[in-house]
Design a protein around this motif. Structure first.
Motif, PDB file in Angstrom:
ATOM      1  N   VAL A   1      79.872  12.806  62.627  1.00  0.00           N
ATOM      2  CA  VAL A   1      80.536  12.399  61.389  1.00  0.00           C
ATOM      3  C   VAL A   1      81.850  13.155  61.345  1.00  0.00           C
ATOM      4  N   GLN A   2      82.927  12.454  61.677  1.00  0.00           N
ATOM      5  CA  GLN A   2      84.210  13.116  61.858  1.00  0.00           C
ATOM      6  C   GLN A   2      84.923  13.421  60.545  1.00  0.00           C
ATOM      7  N   ASP A   3      84.697  12.614  59.545  1.00  0.00           N
ATOM      8  CA  ASP A   3      85.381  12.847  58.274  1.00  0.00           C
ATOM      9  C   ASP A   3      84.608  12.145  57.170  1.00  0.00           C
ATOM     10  N   ILE A   4      84.607  12.741  56.006  1.00  0.00           N
ATOM     11  CA  ILE A   4      83.935  12.134  54.868  1.00  0.00           C
ATOM     12  C   ILE A   4      84.634  12.574  53.584  1.00  0.00           C
ATOM     13  N   GLU A   5      84.850  11.636  52.704  1.00  0.00           N
ATOM     14  CA  GLU A   5      85.438  11.923  51.399  1.00  0.00           C
ATOM     15  C   GLU A   5      84.543  11.346  50.311  1.00  0.00           C
ATOM     16  N   ARG A   6      84.350  12.122  49.250  1.00  0.00           N
ATOM     17  CA  ARG A   6      83.559  11.669  48.109  1.00  0.00           C
ATOM     18  C   ARG A   6      84.438  11.698  46.866  1.00  0.00           C
ATOM     19  N   HIS A   7      84.350  10.651  46.071  1.00  0.00           N
ATOM     20  CA  HIS A   7      85.152  10.579  44.850  1.00  0.00           C
ATOM     21  C   HIS A   7      84.299  10.016  43.714  1.00  0.00           C
ATOM     22  N   SER A   8      84.500  10.527  42.518  1.00  0.00           N
ATOM     23  CA  SER A   8      83.867   9.935  41.337  1.00  0.00           C
ATOM     24  C   SER A   8      84.575   8.629  41.002  1.00  0.00           C
ATOM     25  N   ILE A   9      83.821   7.698  40.441  1.00  0.00           N
ATOM     26  CA  ILE A   9      84.403   6.419  40.037  1.00  0.00           C
ATOM     27  C   ILE A   9      84.919   6.556  38.607  1.00  0.00           C
ATOM     28  N   PRO A  10      86.213   6.336  38.391  1.00  0.00           N
ATOM     29  CA  PRO A  10      86.730   6.394  37.018  1.00  0.00           C
ATOM     30  C   PRO A  10      85.988   5.411  36.120  1.00  0.00           C
ATOM     31  N   THR A  11      85.600   5.847  34.948  1.00  0.00           N
ATOM     32  CA  THR A  11      84.844   4.988  34.029  1.00  0.00           C
ATOM     33  C   THR A  11      85.584   3.696  33.715  1.00  0.00           C
ATOM     34  N   SER A  12      86.907   3.776  33.668  1.00  0.00           N
ATOM     35  CA  SER A  12      87.708   2.589  33.340  1.00  0.00           C
ATOM     36  C   SER A  12      87.517   1.466  34.355  1.00  0.00           C
ATOM     37  N   LEU A  13      87.213   1.816  35.597  1.00  0.00           N
ATOM     38  CA  LEU A  13      87.042   0.789  36.630  1.00  0.00           C
ATOM     39  C   LEU A  13      85.769  -0.019  36.430  1.00  0.00           C
ATOM     40  N   MET A  14      84.772   0.581  35.796  1.00  0.00           N
ATOM     41  CA  MET A  14      83.476  -0.065  35.658  1.00  0.00           C
ATOM     42  C   MET A  14      83.519  -1.275  34.734  1.00  0.00           C
ATOM     43  N   ASN A  15      84.553  -1.347  33.908  1.00  0.00           N
ATOM     44  CA  ASN A  15      84.699  -2.481  32.998  1.00  0.00           C
ATOM     45  C   ASN A  15      86.066  -3.139  33.153  1.00  0.00           C
ATOM     46  N   SER A  16      86.652  -3.013  34.347  1.00  0.00           N
ATOM     47  CA  SER A  16      87.990  -3.558  34.581  1.00  0.00           C
ATOM     48  C   SER A  16      87.882  -4.976  35.145  1.00  0.00           C
TER      49      SER A  16
END
Length: 502
Positions: A123-138
């Protein structure tokens, strides 16, 4: 003088009696309030009871629903979706592949390199990000442009690390943790959103095409070559490391499971094109329902106030998105019935303000004075409360979590029963003769990070199966398995050129 003293003494006696009466009344009132909240707790315990007999009834109900879902579309609460995955990774895969994983509360981007042996997975690279709440209803355009933009930044960080003379098209697996009716390994339409997402115009849209379109708009030479449910990715990763892996379950924001089924048992699919004689089936078990489920008034209230009422009943009892809110509702009821938590907090009245990671922290608080419990209650607007009230909160967490974990165990046992790995023979006659080693891959923060949930689930699974059978069943925890596994699955299905050198 004597009369004065007698009068004063009498007055003092009257005052003392009055004070004593007030103290007694206050104590009696306090005891009545305490009995009231203890009664609420007792009612909760009774409503959440999951005796072994009830769990085994659930196991039978799940196996029956699984079979019904394989016979016809709409024949069961379990959708039993075909995945078109019939060939799982075996370690011989080569190349460099990417995966983008959209989960319930986060998304991940990874790059893996495979050298043709299990030991060469990197596994050469991994990024984790939270999903902005605004996207969930966009809108779908906003959501997928955001994902494409994140992937573009991930790729740009690579520079020319592969020393390629000319650009090579990158192959991407899109791990999608929501119900999709797949039409091939690389395409499928959204059935519905879950886990708090609500982008209405996307129902019926091809998910892979949506992402591919967003990538094309940004001029990215990336092909969405696989659309993979997160449970299927977890199964792929588990099978890569251990060929005895036949099922995978995710316990995170939501919950779902998949397993390897014989193609001749998938009656609703007349001519499944497989060379292995089996296919991975995505159960979408969050929608399972049975009258045997121990539902409480708090579950009913939560469901009624949710965006998907009368839907995903099983998930709302075992998913990480919901456990914290069930605990919150119990505490709120107690604060409404008694003042042991002080004045009713407006914060405590806010749906989903209490997260399941906070429930875990309170449940597993090992400080003598339960200081973590006190801190989290303070964050909820609850004033300082005595130790016995904090212990009460820990008990609420225990009751709700224990129920969830034991129901989760029944779900796993239901899968084992369906495929004849529970000791009864179930779906395969030959299994009556000898028990084979069976591995169930498990992923998700609820299982990985909540020790009490994990211990209660493992204990219940052993109880349901019995020791003779349980010794042949291995539950393997994994992290990032669904993301990595999706890339592995893509690699096992590819015959096209990908990046070969690093």
């Amino acid at each position: 003088m004597g009369r004065v003293l007698m009068t004063l003494a009498a007055a003092a006696a009257v005052v003392a009696c009055s004070v004593a009466t007030m103290v007694v009344r206050r104590r009696m009132k306090g005891r009545r309030k305490w009995r009231k909240v203890v009664g609420i707790l007792k009612d909760l315990e009774e409503a959440c009871e999951t005796p072994l007999g009830r769990l085994r009834q659930m196991v039978d109900a799940i196996a029956v629903e699984m079979q019904a879902g394989l016979v016809s579309e709409g024949g069961s609460k379990l959708k039993m979706l075909l995945t078109f995955v019939d060939d799982l990774p075996n370690g011989s895969e080569r190349g460099t592949y990417y995966a983008l994983h959209l989960g319930g509360s986060y998304f991940r981007i990874i790059r893996v390199h495979l050298g043709g042996q299990r030991s060469t997975l990197e596994v050469q690279d991994i990024e984790r990000h939270s999903i902005p709440t605004s996207l969930m209803n966009s809108t779908s355009e906003v959501l997928f442009d955001f994902l494409a933009s994140s992937l573009q930044m991930f790729i740009e960080k690579e520079g020319n690390m592969f020393n390629l003379a000319q650009p090579v098209k990158r192959e991407l697996a899109f791990t999608f943790s929501f119900p999709v009716k797949q039409t091939s390994l690389s395409s499928g339409v959204l059935i519905k959103w879950t886990k708090g997402f609500a982008i209405s115009e996307m129902a019926g849209e091809d998910i892979a095409e949506c992402l591919q379109g967003a990538l094309n708009k940004r001029g990215l030479d990336i092909r969405v070559a696989a659309l993979v449910n997160d449970t299927v990715g977890a199964l792929s990763f588990g099978h890569f490391h251990d060929p005895d892996t036949i099922a995978a379950v995710v316990f995170g924001t939501g919950s779902n499971a998949c397993y390897l089924e014989r193609t001749d048992a998938i009656i609703k699919c007349q001519n499944p094109r497989t060379t292995s004689g089996s296919m991975v089936v995505n159960m979408e078990w969050g929608n399972f329902w049975s009258s045997r489920l121990p539902r409480t008034s708090y579950d009913i209230e939560l469901d009624a106030e949710s965006m998907n009422s009368n839907d995903m009943g099983f998930e709302k009892m075992i998913g990480g998105m919901y456990l914290g809110d069930i605990v919150r509702r119990v505490i709120l009821r107690m604060s409404q019935e008694s003042d042991i938590f002080g004045p009713i907090s407006s914060i405590l009245s806010t749906p989903f303000i209490l997260r399941t990671n906070s429930v875990s922290a309170m449940h597993e608080d090992d400080t003598p004075e339960l200081l973590k419990v006190a801190r989290i209650l303070k964050d909820l607007g609850v004033a300082e409360v005595p130790l016995k009230v904090r212990k009460l909160v820990v008990k609420i967490c225990d009751v709700v979590t224990r129920r969830a974990a034991r129901l989760a165990a029944a779900g796993i046992a239901g899968i084992l029963k369906k495929v004849g790995r529970d000791g009864s023979g179930g779906g395969r006659r030959s299994d009556k003769q000898i028990m084979r080693r069976t591995v169930v891959a498990v992923e998700g923060g609820l299982y990985l990070n909540y020790r009490m949930f994990r211990e209660y689930m493992d204990e219940a699974l052993r109880d349901i199966l019995g020791e003779d059978v349980a010794q042949h069943v291995v539950v393997k925890a994994m992290e990032d398995g669904s993301s990595i596994g999706s890339a592995l699955l893509l690699a096992s299905s590819q015959s096209v050129q990908t990046i070969q050198s690093v």
